[in-house]
Design a protein around this motif. Sequence first.
Motif, PDB file in Angstrom:
ATOM      1  N   SER A  63       0.837  -1.200   0.000  1.00 47.40           N
ATOM      2  CA  SER A  63       0.000   0.000   0.000  1.00 47.40           C
ATOM      3  C   SER A  63       0.869   1.246   0.000  1.00 47.40           C
ATOM      4  O   SER A  63       1.846   1.338   0.747  1.00 47.40           O
ATOM      5  CB  SER A  63      -0.949   0.008   1.203  1.00 47.40           C
ATOM      6  N   ALA A  64       0.496   2.201  -0.848  1.00 43.20           N
ATOM      7  CA  ALA A  64       1.282   3.428  -0.972  1.00 43.20           C
ATOM      8  C   ALA A  64       1.091   4.341   0.228  1.00 43.20           C
ATOM      9  O   ALA A  64       2.016   5.025   0.664  1.00 43.20           O
ATOM     10  CB  ALA A  64       0.892   4.159  -2.251  1.00 43.20           C
ATOM     11  N   CYS A  65      -0.138   4.353   0.758  1.00 39.05           N
ATOM     12  CA  CYS A  65      -0.474   5.234   1.858  1.00 39.05           C
ATOM     13  C   CYS A  65      -1.801   4.772   2.452  1.00 39.05           C
ATOM     14  O   CYS A  65      -2.410   3.813   1.945  1.00 39.05           O
ATOM     15  CB  CYS A  65      -0.571   6.689   1.397  1.00 39.05           C
ATOM     16  N   PHE A  66      -2.235   5.430   3.486  1.00 36.91           N
ATOM     17  CA  PHE A  66      -3.563   5.184   4.041  1.00 36.91           C
ATOM     18  C   PHE A  66      -4.235   6.525   4.248  1.00 36.91           C
ATOM     19  O   PHE A  66      -3.675   7.428   4.876  1.00 36.91           O
ATOM     20  CB  PHE A  66      -3.475   4.421   5.367  1.00 36.91           C
ATOM     21  N   VAL A  67      -5.420   6.685   3.673  1.00 38.60           N
ATOM     22  CA  VAL A  67      -6.212   7.904   3.865  1.00 38.60           C
ATOM     23  C   VAL A  67      -7.570   7.485   4.421  1.00 38.60           C
ATOM     24  O   VAL A  67      -8.137   6.479   3.989  1.00 38.60           O
ATOM     25  CB  VAL A  67      -6.385   8.698   2.552  1.00 38.60           C
ATOM     26  N   ASP A  68      -8.063   8.256   5.391  1.00 41.81           N
ATOM     27  CA  ASP A  68      -9.358   7.874   5.950  1.00 41.81           C
ATOM     28  C   ASP A  68     -10.165   9.072   6.399  1.00 41.81           C
ATOM     29  O   ASP A  68      -9.682  10.210   6.448  1.00 41.81           O
ATOM     30  CB  ASP A  68      -9.183   6.853   7.090  1.00 41.81           C
ATOM     31  N   VAL A  69     -11.427   8.785   6.684  1.00 45.37           N
ATOM     32  CA  VAL A  69     -12.347   9.723   7.325  1.00 45.37           C
ATOM     33  C   VAL A  69     -12.729   9.054   8.635  1.00 45.37           C
ATOM     34  O   VAL A  69     -13.196   7.915   8.642  1.00 45.37           O
ATOM     35  CB  VAL A  69     -13.591   9.971   6.453  1.00 45.37           C
ATOM     36  N   CYS A  70     -12.495   9.732   9.746  1.00 43.56           N
ATOM     37  CA  CYS A  70     -12.728   9.081  11.035  1.00 43.56           C
ATOM     38  C   CYS A  70     -13.742   9.852  11.866  1.00 43.56           C
ATOM     39  O   CYS A  70     -13.980  11.042  11.661  1.00 43.56           O
ATOM     40  CB  CYS A  70     -11.423   8.900  11.792  1.00 43.56           C
ATOM     41  N   HIS A  71     -14.328   9.120  12.823  1.00 38.92           N
ATOM     42  CA  HIS A  71     -15.273   9.693  13.778  1.00 38.92           C
ATOM     43  C   HIS A  71     -14.888   9.199  15.158  1.00 38.92           C
ATOM     44  O   HIS A  71     -14.712   7.998  15.368  1.00 38.92           O
ATOM     45  CB  HIS A  71     -16.708   9.259  13.427  1.00 38.92           C
ATOM     46  N   ASN A  72     -14.721  10.133  16.096  1.00 41.32           N
ATOM     47  CA  ASN A  72     -14.305   9.780  17.460  1.00 41.32           C
ATOM     48  C   ASN A  72     -13.035   8.927  17.462  1.00 41.32           C
ATOM     49  O   ASN A  72     -12.925   7.946  18.201  1.00 41.32           O
ATOM     50  CB  ASN A  72     -15.429   9.055  18.195  1.00 41.32           C
ATOM     51  N   ALA A  73     -12.093   9.289  16.592  1.00 41.95           N
ATOM     52  CA  ALA A  73     -10.763   8.675  16.518  1.00 41.95           C
ATOM     53  C   ALA A  73     -10.751   7.289  15.880  1.00 41.95           C
ATOM     54  O   ALA A  73      -9.704   6.649  15.806  1.00 41.95           O
ATOM     55  CB  ALA A  73     -10.101   8.607  17.892  1.00 41.95           C
ATOM     56  N   PHE A  74     -11.893   6.816  15.362  1.00 42.17           N
ATOM     57  CA  PHE A  74     -11.947   5.513  14.706  1.00 42.17           C
ATOM     58  C   PHE A  74     -12.277   5.694  13.226  1.00 42.17           C
ATOM     59  O   PHE A  74     -13.098   6.530  12.855  1.00 42.17           O
ATOM     60  CB  PHE A  74     -12.988   4.608  15.360  1.00 42.17           C
ATOM     61  N   THR A  75     -11.647   4.874  12.387  1.00 38.83           N
ATOM     62  CA  THR A  75     -11.898   4.942  10.953  1.00 38.83           C
ATOM     63  C   THR A  75     -13.358   4.646  10.645  1.00 38.83           C
ATOM     64  O   THR A  75     -13.890   3.621  11.047  1.00 38.83           O
ATOM     65  CB  THR A  75     -10.998   3.938  10.209  1.00 38.83           C
ATOM     66  N   PHE A  76     -13.987   5.552   9.916  1.00 37.05           N
ATOM     67  CA  PHE A  76     -15.362   5.376   9.452  1.00 37.05           C
ATOM     68  C   PHE A  76     -15.370   4.851   8.018  1.00 37.05           C
ATOM     69  O   PHE A  76     -16.168   4.009   7.642  1.00 37.05           O
ATOM     70  CB  PHE A  76     -16.104   6.707   9.543  1.00 37.05           C
ATOM     71  N   SER A  77     -14.447   5.375   7.205  1.00 36.37           N
ATOM     72  CA  SER A  77     -14.278   4.932   5.826  1.00 36.37           C
ATOM     73  C   SER A  77     -12.873   5.312   5.389  1.00 36.37           C
ATOM     74  O   SER A  77     -12.377   6.374   5.761  1.00 36.37           O
ATOM     75  CB  SER A  77     -15.333   5.592   4.924  1.00 36.37           C
ATOM     76  N   GLY A  78     -12.210   4.437   4.613  1.00 36.58           N
ATOM     77  CA  GLY A  78     -10.846   4.748   4.229  1.00 36.58           C
ATOM     78  C   GLY A  78     -10.362   3.928   3.052  1.00 36.58           C
ATOM     79  O   GLY A  78     -11.041   3.010   2.592  1.00 36.58           O
ATOM     80  N   ARG A  79      -9.166   4.262   2.574  1.00 34.82           N
ATOM     81  CA  ARG A  79      -8.596   3.563   1.424  1.00 34.82           C
ATOM     82  C   ARG A  79      -7.088   3.388   1.610  1.00 34.82           C
ATOM     83  O   ARG A  79      -6.420   4.230   2.215  1.00 34.82           O
ATOM     84  CB  ARG A  79      -8.840   4.330   0.129  1.00 34.82           C
ATOM     85  N   ARG A  80      -6.593   2.295   1.029  1.00 35.34           N
ATOM     86  CA  ARG A  80      -5.159   2.024   0.955  1.00 35.34           C
ATOM     87  C   ARG A  80      -4.784   1.837  -0.521  1.00 35.34           C
ATOM     88  O   ARG A  80      -4.790   0.705  -1.016  1.00 35.34           O
ATOM     89  CB  ARG A  80      -4.808   0.765   1.746  1.00 35.34           C
ATOM     90  N   PRO A  81      -4.491   2.907  -1.242  1.00 32.51           N
ATOM     91  CA  PRO A  81      -4.138   2.761  -2.660  1.00 32.51           C
ATOM     92  C   PRO A  81      -2.940   1.818  -2.834  1.00 32.51           C
ATOM     93  O   PRO A  81      -1.958   1.897  -2.101  1.00 32.51           O
ATOM     94  CB  PRO A  81      -3.780   4.184  -3.087  1.00 32.51           C
TER      95      PRO A  81
END
Length: 201
Positions: free
Chosen positions: A101-119
């Motif tokens: 995986s090149a990186c990890f990008v996410d959208v989190c709520h209360n410090a937990f990943t809600f939705s994310g991607r690992r290109p």
Amino acid sequence: QFLNTADCPEGERVLERSLKAEPSLLAGTKQVDLINVFDADTAPMNHRDSKSQATDGAYADQALVGNSRSIMMWGPYTQLEPGRHLVVYRFKFLDKPKGESACFVDVCHNAFTFSGRRPAAKNIRPLVWNEVAIPVDAPERMKFEFRFWPNGHEVAIDRIYVYKLGSEPGHSVSVMGAVKQTGTYRKQHRDQTVDRLVDAA
């Protein structure tokens, strides 16, 4: 119909490029509104192990450049209304990423990943801007944070774009349905938080 509440000149072009690989993310959508844009290197975004730097092709005056092995950018705890959204990260790698995986990008709520991607690193071309869309289906009014881990790779982060999706009358589309079709899906319950991850093909 495209609306531009954020008054961002490149907003529609960025959306179009982010959907080339996954047009299904707009299934059933009648209207898209760009509601917010955040420059990665500027408050209210936070960052570390990085610097502001003028970068060729960036829309912001300066991009956030760094190679942190930990989280490099996070913020701003913005509130989204109930419904479907797309959060688009615009970034480019300054060298060829290694590993899976090149990186990890996410959208989190209360410090937990809600939705994310690992290109996948194998799909990344260095010095080419990427627009990666993350679907967010908010069941209620919620605060979200946008985060970026470069996995030690040298990367320039330009902007984060937040789009609100409006469905056609009588047409309810689950963003998670689209997510399941585009990659692996993991759902965990921890303190009532749902962890959603997508590995880009």
